[in-house]
Design a protein around this motif. Structure first.
Motif, PDB file in Angstrom:
ATOM      1  N   PHE A  92       4.251   7.060  78.109  1.00 65.31           N
ATOM      2  CA  PHE A  92       4.405   7.588  79.467  1.00 65.31           C
ATOM      3  C   PHE A  92       5.816   7.332  79.999  1.00 65.31           C
ATOM      4  O   PHE A  92       6.456   8.230  80.558  1.00 65.31           O
TER       5      PHE A  92
ATOM      6  N   SER B 225       8.562   9.448  77.973  1.00 66.25           N
ATOM      7  CA  SER B 225       8.478  10.889  78.236  1.00 66.25           C
ATOM      8  C   SER B 225       8.898  11.210  79.671  1.00 66.25           C
ATOM      9  O   SER B 225       9.550  12.234  79.921  1.00 66.25           O
ATOM     10  N   ALA B 226       8.554  10.332  80.622  1.00 65.24           N
ATOM     11  CA  ALA B 226       8.970  10.564  82.008  1.00 65.24           C
ATOM     12  C   ALA B 226      10.494  10.494  82.134  1.00 65.24           C
ATOM     13  O   ALA B 226      11.119  11.350  82.771  1.00 65.24           O
TER      14      ALA B 226
ATOM     15  N   TRP C  39      12.075  13.553  80.627  1.00 64.19           N
ATOM     16  CA  TRP C  39      11.979  14.730  81.488  1.00 64.19           C
ATOM     17  C   TRP C  39      13.060  14.697  82.564  1.00 64.19           C
ATOM     18  O   TRP C  39      13.721  15.699  82.833  1.00 64.19           O
ATOM     19  N   PHE C  40      13.248  13.540  83.182  1.00 67.23           N
ATOM     20  CA  PHE C  40      14.294  13.423  84.198  1.00 67.23           C
ATOM     21  C   PHE C  40      15.678  13.650  83.592  1.00 67.23           C
ATOM     22  O   PHE C  40      16.561  14.229  84.226  1.00 67.23           O
TER      23      PHE C  40
ATOM     24  N   GLU D 130       1.119  14.524  83.081  1.00 71.84           N
ATOM     25  CA  GLU D 130       2.526  14.723  82.741  1.00 71.84           C
ATOM     26  C   GLU D 130       2.696  15.917  81.804  1.00 71.84           C
ATOM     27  O   GLU D 130       3.603  16.741  81.984  1.00 71.84           O
TER      28      GLU D 130
ATOM     29  N   THR E 158       4.813  19.245  82.823  1.00 74.38           N
ATOM     30  CA  THR E 158       5.953  19.702  82.021  1.00 74.38           C
ATOM     31  C   THR E 158       5.679  21.059  81.391  1.00 74.38           C
ATOM     32  O   THR E 158       6.612  21.802  81.088  1.00 74.38           O
TER      33      THR E 158
END
Length: 314
Positions: free
Chosen positions: A23, A26-27, A30-31, A93, A97
């Protein structure tokens, strides 16, 4: 029984640890790839931010308090409810995405800041944003696999750019190169300006079944295939001034440098395609003033395509 419980606890510990890692990574990814917030987030989490504050607070606590806190976190984060929560967060998430794409717009050879706007049809969905000289923007946008977003990106001074953005796509655009596309600038000759400046006429401009009408053509230049925000390259402006000064026609400069945009009803953002034909007609004149074949933009110096309009042939 105790052995089974111990094995279950160990399994949950390993599973939750992996889920937390998935988590978090991947977060952050993404940012990093889909927004321009990663430097700020990095600043919060780095030595000068959140973690440093936690370290400072931890120094104020007794060793027993720290152990109690660690025990509380261990009980809360490594049980079946935490597993369910982490799985739900990861599923959410993945869903989010799957409905996001991003634009990455970079300024390469600009000497001034630009303003960027992103439209879906006629609706503004992002912006205005300032694009600094030699800077870049990361813009996250809604989209989906079933209905990819059809976007129009407008950077002031250049023709707009139309793209289709799917989920998890990253569209990379470079200013100005990505925004050079075929547009035509109709430039009136001195004779045509003289014939219409006191008696404006109508012009019909037809492209691929679409017709724009210039109701009061009084000798102004006309853009075809873009809006009137587009800037004429400075090198071209300078060459025109020299040309007109040599011909003692400097008064034409204002006509040429302030073009009006041809607006096509039903297709307000008409983009020209190489080899298309443009027919320009004047009212009460049976034959077209000019028939133009759209040329591709092969090098920067070929933008825009300039075509002279002269008085109708008698």
């Amino acid at each position: 029984m105790c052995v089974l419980l111990e094995r279950l606890e160990r399994s949950l510990f390993g599973i939750n640890l992996v889920l937390i890692w998935i988590f978090g990574v991947s977060a952050l990814a993404w940012f990093l790839f889909y927004t321009d917030l990663f430097p700020e987030i990095g600043g919060v989490l780095a030595l000068g931010g959140l973690f440093s504050w936690f370290a400072f607070v931890a120094k104020l606590l007794t060793e027993q308090r720290i152990k109690d806190l660690q025990g509380w976190l261990d009980r809360r984060m490594f049980n079946k409810w935490a597993t369910i929560l982490l799985l739900a967060l990861i599923v959410g998430e993945v869903y989010l995405t799957g409905h996001r794409g991003a634009l990455r717009i970079e300024s390469l050879q600009e000497s001034a800041d630009r303003v960027v706007r992103v439209y879906h049809a006629a609706d503004l969905v992002d912006g205005p944003r300032q694009l600094p000289t030699r800077g870049q923007l990361h813009i996250p946008l809604l989209t989906s696999a079933g209905s990819p977003a059809r976007l129009r990106i407008k950077v002031n001074g250049y023709p707009d750019k139309q793209i289709t953005l799917g989920p998890r796509d990253i569209a990379r655009l470079y200013v100005p190169e990505s925004f050079f596309r075929p547009v035509v600038l109709l430039r009136p000759t001195a004779d045509l300006v003289e014939s219409v400046k006191h008696n404006p006429v109508k012009l019909w401009i037809t492209v691929g079944g679409h017709t724009a009408i210039i109701n009061k053509f009084a000798g102004q230049a006309v853009w075809v295939g873009c809006d009137d925000d587009v800037e004429i390259p400075q090198a071209l402006q300078d060459s025109w001034r020299v040309e007109l000064a040599a011909r003692l026609k400097s008064g034409l400069v204002q006509n040429w440098l302030t073009p009006e945009a041809a607006i096509f009803p039903g297709e307000p953002y008409l983009a020209l395609i190489p080899k298309q034909t443009i027919a320009v007609k004047q009212e009460d004149v049976p034959e077209p003033l000019k028939v133009i074949t759209v040329k591709p933009v092969q090098v920067r110096s070929s933008f825009p395509q300039v075509e002279d309009l002269d008085v109708p042939k008698s």
